[in-house]
Design an enzyme around this catalytic site. Sequence first.
Site, mmCIF file in Angstrom:
data_model
loop_
_atom_site.group_PDB
_atom_site.id
_atom_site.type_symbol
_atom_site.label_atom_id
_atom_site.label_comp_id
_atom_site.label_asym_id
_atom_site.label_seq_id
_atom_site.Cartn_x
_atom_site.Cartn_y
_atom_site.Cartn_z
ATOM 1 N N ARG A 53 37.148 -25.855 5.044
ATOM 2 C CA ARG A 53 36.202 -25.186 5.862
ATOM 3 C C ARG A 53 34.774 -26.526 5.349
ATOM 4 O O ARG A 53 35.055 -27.164 4.926
ATOM 5 C CB ARG A 53 35.156 -23.489 4.937
ATOM 6 C CG ARG A 53 35.783 -23.678 3.360
ATOM 7 C CD ARG A 53 35.266 -24.792 2.012
ATOM 8 N NE ARG A 53 33.979 -24.948 2.220
ATOM 9 C CZ ARG A 53 33.623 -26.649 1.894
ATOM 10 N NH1 ARG A 53 33.466 -27.258 0.809
ATOM 11 N NH2 ARG A 53 31.808 -25.980 2.828
ATOM 12 N N ASP A 248 25.866 -27.060 10.272
ATOM 13 C CA ASP A 248 27.157 -27.403 10.296
ATOM 14 C C ASP A 248 26.804 -27.547 12.348
ATOM 15 O O ASP A 248 27.668 -27.374 13.019
ATOM 16 C CB ASP A 248 26.993 -25.844 10.429
ATOM 17 C CG ASP A 248 27.627 -25.816 9.118
ATOM 18 O OD1 ASP A 248 27.280 -25.192 8.132
ATOM 19 O OD2 ASP A 248 29.354 -25.931 9.033
HETATM 20 O O1 MRU Z 1 31.015 -21.437 5.376
HETATM 21 P P1 MRU Z 1 31.595 -22.837 4.906
HETATM 22 O O2 MRU Z 1 31.660 -23.134 3.316
HETATM 23 O O3 MRU Z 1 32.386 -23.905 6.080
HETATM 24 O O4 MRU Z 1 30.144 -23.990 5.279
HETATM 25 C C1 MRU Z 1 29.514 -24.543 4.726
HETATM 26 C C2 MRU Z 1 28.112 -25.051 4.333
HETATM 27 O O5 MRU Z 1 27.277 -24.394 5.205
HETATM 28 C C3 MRU Z 1 27.961 -27.201 5.249
HETATM 29 O O6 MRU Z 1 27.071 -27.017 3.738
HETATM 30 C C4 MRU Z 1 28.214 -27.104 6.408
HETATM 31 O O7 MRU Z 1 29.184 -27.012 7.104
HETATM 32 C C5 MRU Z 1 27.535 -28.764 6.159
HETATM 33 S S1 MRU Z 1 29.276 -29.298 5.297
HETATM 34 C C6 MRU Z 1 29.115 -31.117 5.254
#
Ligand code: MRU
Length: 371
Positions: A53, A248
């Site tokens: 993730r 994201d």
């Molecule tokens: O749902 P996830 O764990 O994939 O969410 C990750 C995040 O929100 C991070 O802060 C984002 O991907 C930035 S990663 C460098």
Amino acid sequence: MNIDGQPYRTIFPDPDGVSVQVIDQTRLPFAFELKRLATLDEAAVAIRTMIVRGAPLIGVTAAYGLALAMRADASHDGIDRAVATLAATRPTAVNLRWALDRVAANLRQVAPDERFDRAFAEAGRIAEEDVASCRAIGAHGGRIIADLHKAKGGAKGGDKPVTVLTHCNAGWLATVDWGTALAPVYAAHEQGVPVHVLVDETRPRSQGAALTAFELHGHGVPHTVIADNAGGHLMQHGQVDLCIVGSDRTTARGDVCNKIGTYLKALAAHDTGVPFYAALPFSTIDWTLQDGVTEIPIEERDGREVTHMTGRLADGGFATIEVVSPGSPVANPAFDVTPARLVTGIITERGVCDASAEGLYGLYPERRKAA
Ligand code: MRU
């Protein structure tokens, strides 16, 4: 980065040359396990179930997933089907689509029997670029932390640590290495600048408590895990020097979409005068979007993530327990958007800019021509 003194990346080619290994993040922080991905379906499941993730890592895994798909079906239809399967895994992080488009465009230039090698090599290049971007984000953001340390008096001021609040996990586990929001922390730490990280636990999946704490501990960076709702109070009492979060998807005007709860931290930071930065590589910028609140698709995840929690028992076993009154409906939006006006600056691999179209196009002038 290090786990028990041994350097790891979150994803790397298996020695067999036809598959990849990933760190299974659903097993952290209590178990460190590698998982081999050898097929399109295995890659898609790994992204959907959050074995991997974090926006940049999702992108790299999707790129490798497209390569793996070429072993089974390297036709044009095979490319389209694999892209559709991988693109449907998670909707918010734009790195996923960006990486798929890049690898697919590459694939269409070569004959079917060359496609696996071509895609695997391109996925490897995307991974290397991610490492380089994150390292550069660390250098630029590390200077912000070093300047704050000087402003606090540096060594003369008793070497008070710079306190950085972060949300979710935007560290090396969310990328291939180094991380985005945590890269400046690692850079400052390596330069001897005292830094202390306040880690939001980040319900419902607890990426802060489970992953950010794990990786900071593994690297020896001082940190404290706090409940999600503690940040505003700590900012009011002068206990936070700056916030750094990941992203994201970032719009061309500088709106930043990140893990649910980020917006509330930005509001508190704005109200208390605490600088609030988003750290992100170019692959997170969606130049086609302007207004993040209305235009960015927000992933709605299974309500079970809210109603249940999994953890380790005193006897070392694991258990999933129910924590919500049975029968109550739940909602689980996974991301929110922080409007650019609440963001002090964006830290990218090219430098730090205002969270605005001017700021971003200033760093990426070639995009202005394309817009
Ligand atoms: O749902 P996830 O764990 O994939 O969410 C990750 C995040 O929100 C991070 O802060 C984002 O991907 C930035 S990663 C460098």
